[in-house]
Scaffold this motif. Sequence first.
Motif, short mmCIF file in Angstrom:
data_model
loop_
_atom_site.label_atom_id
_atom_site.label_comp_id
_atom_site.label_asym_id
_atom_site.label_seq_id
_atom_site.Cartn_x
_atom_site.Cartn_y
_atom_site.Cartn_z
N HIS A 114 -54.94 -12.15 -32.69
CA HIS A 114 -54.80 -10.92 -33.47
C HIS A 114 -55.90 -9.91 -33.15
N LYS A 115 -57.13 -10.37 -33.08
CA LYS A 115 -58.26 -9.48 -32.82
C LYS A 115 -58.13 -8.82 -31.45
N CYS A 140 -55.18 -6.29 -31.50
CA CYS A 140 -55.59 -5.07 -32.22
C CYS A 140 -56.57 -4.24 -31.40
#
Length: 181
Positions: free
Chosen positions: A39-40, A43
């Motif tokens: 996710h990081k 993003c």
Amino acid sequence: MQESREEKLNYIMGKIRPFNDFPSKGVLFRDICPLMKDHKALCATIDLFEEYVKQTYPMVDFIVGLDARGFLFGPLLAQRLGVGFVLVRKKGKLPGPTESVSYTLEYGQAEVEVQADAVEKGQRVLLIDDLIATGGSLHAACELMKKCGAEVLGCLVLIELKGLKGVERQGSTPVFSLFQY
């Protein structure tokens, strides 16, 4: 605390996994699957594309994604920018009337298409894909958008394989890449 551009780039780079001899001997494949599941990292990738687009192209109508990996980043970026997303697919994958452009592959021909009503004359578009190698599919997609009357502002890619000179094939169309190998 907000991460810097360099911190984001370093984090993303750590999620791009090299594989020797894939899909054939002598090829070093850059696998983005670890990036996509983190996710990081995902993003951060969209953050960097968004930052670049807002600084460089404040007036864009559509993000245009190339089949298939442009479909991974394109909708996320379009959503962040508050604009629509247009699909450029391989021939025969879209319903209704379409426009198409053919291009040469190393051993043959291929064709990309878009629905005929996907863009209107004069609309400003940015194309996105995961990688630019020889640049054939990206060039064809740009030509397809121009054929439909769109103004092609530029192209965005996660990875540029510099030795294959795909950016040169784009002519005067600017190509922004987060990573160059």
